[in-house]
Design an enzyme around this catalytic site. Structure first.
Site, mmCIF file in Angstrom:
data_model
loop_
_atom_site.group_PDB
_atom_site.id
_atom_site.type_symbol
_atom_site.label_atom_id
_atom_site.label_comp_id
_atom_site.label_asym_id
_atom_site.label_seq_id
_atom_site.Cartn_x
_atom_site.Cartn_y
_atom_site.Cartn_z
ATOM 1 N N LYS A 116 0.854 -1.191 0.000
ATOM 2 C CA LYS A 116 0.000 0.000 0.000
ATOM 3 C C LYS A 116 0.885 1.235 0.000
ATOM 4 O O LYS A 116 2.022 1.198 0.479
ATOM 5 C CB LYS A 116 -0.914 0.032 1.234
ATOM 6 N N GLY A 117 0.336 2.325 -0.504
ATOM 7 C CA GLY A 117 1.091 3.569 -0.523
ATOM 8 C C GLY A 117 0.204 4.756 -0.221
ATOM 9 O O GLY A 117 -1.031 4.658 -0.263
#
Length: 427
Positions: A116-117
């Protein structure tokens, strides 16, 4: 919660969403048998990258933003997970979201790990040019750990096809060659997949239909309440309405609208497009404050906004038969217990909203082969995978006498840790 050896960069007194995830892992651990010797793997992200994202604003000033990319586990394949732009993004949140992606990908059995970012920014304060510069700089900062066989970003909160196109182009400039498979959720013209934009909402509908059948709830005429009317809640509303359900209440960041006879979903979409939110919709018979939304009686409740919306504080008010978690982490573990005691069936986020990553997988496969499927083929494949995943989770839940959430974690964590065990440790 069990005492955990916490990393120094987290606040033990306020673990945030990561603490919620750890509680879920504690609940599944007794069901993992011999694989439980590897369970600490799930409590430690494989890699965390925190980056500074400086851009030049339109007025000539220099602004700095905090960016993250977390790769939680890659035992089953490359990392996969969205990028969100939101002013409240924290490392704890991105860690938890990456971990839920690990579970989600394993639950529907696509060959990905979890990642995830995010960037800590309110994108509404940026011009389109500033947003492009932010995206491109962020992509350059994380480019050393992403790639079509390493980690594949996708859209999430406040990101879209355009942001993915900028990310893909930036990566192409850095690498010196075009690799369309570096991101998913791209425009169709850039190697995107038909059906991707609707996929998460479609997955919510498909799992909702399966859950309703198990609980003896007829979709025709079912009363649906939805929190969040964006890409997930809005699409799910369309599909439930087409199936004959009544969308009786919708809440977003602007307010709550209610119509017991059923809101006109098409007109509500038009209103949101024109005004930016559901508040003030003329087709509603009533509007209510935020908290009273949870007390609206329904057959199916769809939280499709942000995490930690259903808590110990409001779970007791909820009057529904089925909860479909369109959002990531919308229900706290304490609220989970309250809802389970009330015999409300919860289809957990790591299963319910996995339609998006499933069609992202289809997009990735199509990019590698340069052969694209029809939307009808994509929707049929998605429906089959979601149905099979739901039924597998349902069987585990009945066999082990546990909630669907715990059953999903049992199934997914077993797959992840079995891969970890057979691969062994290097060196």
């Amino acid at each position: 919660m069990t005492n955990h050896a916490l990393p120094s960069y987290l606040n033990a007194d306020d673990l945030g969403p990561w603490g919620q995830y750890l509680k879920q892992i504690d609940r599944v651990t007794p069901h993992l048998g011999n694989l439980s010797r590897w369970v600490e793997t799930l409590k430690r992200p494989k890699r965390i990258l925190v980056v500074d994202v400086p851009i030049e604003r339109d007025d000539g000033t220099i602004a700095h933003y905090e960016g993250y990319r977390v790769q939680h586990n890659m035992s089953r394949g490359p990392g996969k997970g969205g990028v969100r732009f939101h002013q409240d993004v924290t490392l704890s949140e991105v860690m938890a979201l990456s971990a839920w992606m690990t579970v989600k990908n394993a639950a529907v059995n696509v060959p990905y790990g979890g990642a995830k970012g995010g960037i800590r920014v309110d994108p509404k304060t940026l011009s389109k040019g500033e947003l492009q510069r932010l995206t491109r700089r962020y992509t350059s900062e994380i480019s050393l750990i992403i790639g079509p066989t390493k980690d594949i970003p996708a859209p999430d909160v406040n990101t879209n096809e355009q942001v993915m196109a900028w990310m893909m182009d930036s990566y192409a400039m850095i690498e010196g060659n075009l690799s369309t498979g570096v991101v998913t959720g791209k425009p169709i013209s850039m190697g995107g997949s038909l059906g991707r934009r609707e996929a998460t909402g479609r997955g919510v509908f498909v799992t909702g239909r399966e859950a309703a059948a198990k609980r003896g709830v007829a979709i025709q005429g079912a009363r649906i309440a939805i929190q969040g009317f964006g890409n997930v809640g809005g699409i799910a509303a369309n599909m439930f309405a087409e199936a004959g359900s009544k969308i009786i209440a919708v809440q977003d960041h602007t307010g709550t609208v209610v119509h017991q006879g059923g809101l006109n979903v098409a007109e509500l979409h038009k209103h949101v497009a024109e005004t930016g939110g559901v508040a003030g919709f003329a087709g509603a018979e009533a509007t209510q404050d935020r908290d009273s939304f949870w007390g609206i009686e329904s057959d199916i409740l769809v939280p499709a906004a942000l995490e930690q919306q259903i808590t110990a504080k409001n779970a007791g008010q909820i009057r529904t038969k089925i909860i479909l978690e369109g959002a990531n982490g919308p229900t706290t573990p304490e609220a989970d217990d309250i809802l389970n005691e009330k015999d409300i069936l919860i289809v957990p986020d790591v299963l319910c909203n996995a339609g998006g990553v499933t069609v992202s997988y289809f997009e990735w496969v199509q990019d590698f082969s340069s052969f694209f499927w029809s939307e009808e083929e994509i929707n049929a494949r998605l429906t089959r995978i979601m149905q099979d995943a739901f039924n597998s989770v349902w069987e585990v839940s009945q066999e082990k006498k546990v909630s669907l959430r715990t059953a999903t974690f049992i199934l997914a964590c077993t797959r992840v840790l079995a891969a970890r065990e057979v691969r062994g440790l290097y060196p």
